[in-house]
Scaffold this motif. Structure first.
Motif, short mmCIF file in Angstrom:
data_model
loop_
_atom_site.label_atom_id
_atom_site.label_comp_id
_atom_site.label_asym_id
_atom_site.label_seq_id
_atom_site.Cartn_x
_atom_site.Cartn_y
_atom_site.Cartn_z
N PRO A 1 -39.15 48.56 11.35
CA PRO A 1 -39.38 48.62 9.90
C PRO A 1 -40.26 47.47 9.40
O PRO A 1 -41.11 47.68 8.53
CB PRO A 1 -37.97 48.51 9.29
N GLN A 2 -40.10 46.29 9.98
CA GLN A 2 -40.92 45.14 9.59
C GLN A 2 -42.38 45.39 9.97
O GLN A 2 -43.29 45.09 9.20
CB GLN A 2 -40.42 43.87 10.28
N MET B 1 -45.55 45.68 7.41
CA MET B 1 -46.76 44.86 7.54
C MET B 1 -48.01 45.74 7.67
O MET B 1 -49.05 45.42 7.10
CB MET B 1 -46.63 43.92 8.74
N ALA B 2 -47.91 46.84 8.40
CA ALA B 2 -49.06 47.75 8.55
C ALA B 2 -49.46 48.32 7.18
O ALA B 2 -50.66 48.41 6.89
CB ALA B 2 -48.72 48.88 9.53
N LYS B 3 -48.48 48.67 6.36
CA LYS B 3 -48.79 49.18 5.02
C LYS B 3 -49.45 48.10 4.17
O LYS B 3 -50.40 48.37 3.42
CB LYS B 3 -47.51 49.67 4.33
N MET B 4 -48.95 46.86 4.29
CA MET B 4 -49.54 45.76 3.52
C MET B 4 -50.99 45.52 3.95
O MET B 4 -51.87 45.31 3.10
CB MET B 4 -48.71 44.48 3.71
N ILE B 5 -51.25 45.55 5.24
CA ILE B 5 -52.61 45.35 5.75
C ILE B 5 -53.52 46.48 5.25
O ILE B 5 -54.66 46.24 4.85
CB ILE B 5 -52.61 45.25 7.29
N SER B 6 -53.01 47.70 5.26
CA SER B 6 -53.79 48.84 4.79
C SER B 6 -54.14 48.67 3.32
O SER B 6 -55.29 48.89 2.91
CB SER B 6 -52.99 50.13 5.00
N LEU C 1 -31.54 47.31 19.54
CA LEU C 1 -31.31 46.49 18.35
C LEU C 1 -32.58 45.81 17.88
O LEU C 1 -32.90 45.80 16.69
CB LEU C 1 -30.23 45.43 18.62
N ILE C 2 -33.32 45.25 18.84
CA ILE C 2 -34.58 44.57 18.48
C ILE C 2 -35.58 45.58 17.94
O ILE C 2 -36.22 45.34 16.92
CB ILE C 2 -35.15 43.82 19.70
N GLN C 3 -35.69 46.73 18.58
CA GLN C 3 -36.62 47.76 18.11
C GLN C 3 -36.23 48.23 16.72
O GLN C 3 -37.09 48.38 15.85
CB GLN C 3 -36.63 48.93 19.09
N ASP C 4 -34.94 48.44 16.49
CA ASP C 4 -34.49 48.90 15.17
C ASP C 4 -34.78 47.86 14.10
O ASP C 4 -35.05 48.19 12.95
CB ASP C 4 -32.99 49.20 15.19
#
Length: 120
Positions: free
Chosen positions: A67-68, A72-77, A60-63
């Motif tokens: 996505p979050q 965030m990785a896309k935003m940083i990129s 559940l935590i991983q799911d």
């Protein structure tokens, strides 16, 4: 309630200890053996239940987090790309104006570092 007869082989010292405990608790050998078996199986079931619960919680935590994290990785990129583009444009403009862009950026970097360390 119906019962099934079970024969056990036990070490003599264990039988002696079992008999002593049964006498102390005013119970039969059978009652103590049943109680011990039930306790052991309940504990094992609790451990297996805990393992299943932990596995479910991890999923559940991983799911929820994956996505979050990806967002965030896309935003940083995108932010990094925008910063690099802006810096390139500034270098081009400074060079076009006849100024040494590298010296200006190094000076700015040193001033920023001094500013940040003075705020701590």
């Amino acid at each position: 309630m119906s019962f099934k007869r079970v024969q056990l082989k036990m070490k003599p010292d264990l039988v002696a200890r079992l008999d002593a405990q049964a006498k102390l608790e005013n119970r039969s050998r059978t009652e103590l053996i049943e109680l011990a078996c039930e306790m052991m199986l309940s504990q094992q079931g609790a451990v297996e239940g805990t393992d299943a619960t932990m596995k479910m919680l991890r999923k559940l935590i991983q799911d929820e987090v994956t996505p979050q994290f990806n967002r965030m990785a896309k935003m940083i990129s995108k932010t990094t790309k925008a910063s690099a583009t802006a810096m390139y444009m500034q270098v081009v403009e400074l060079n076009h104006a006849g100024q040494d862009a590298v010296s200006i950026f190094r000076d700015s970097e040193a001033r920023a570092a001094n500013y940040l360390t003075s705020k701590e």
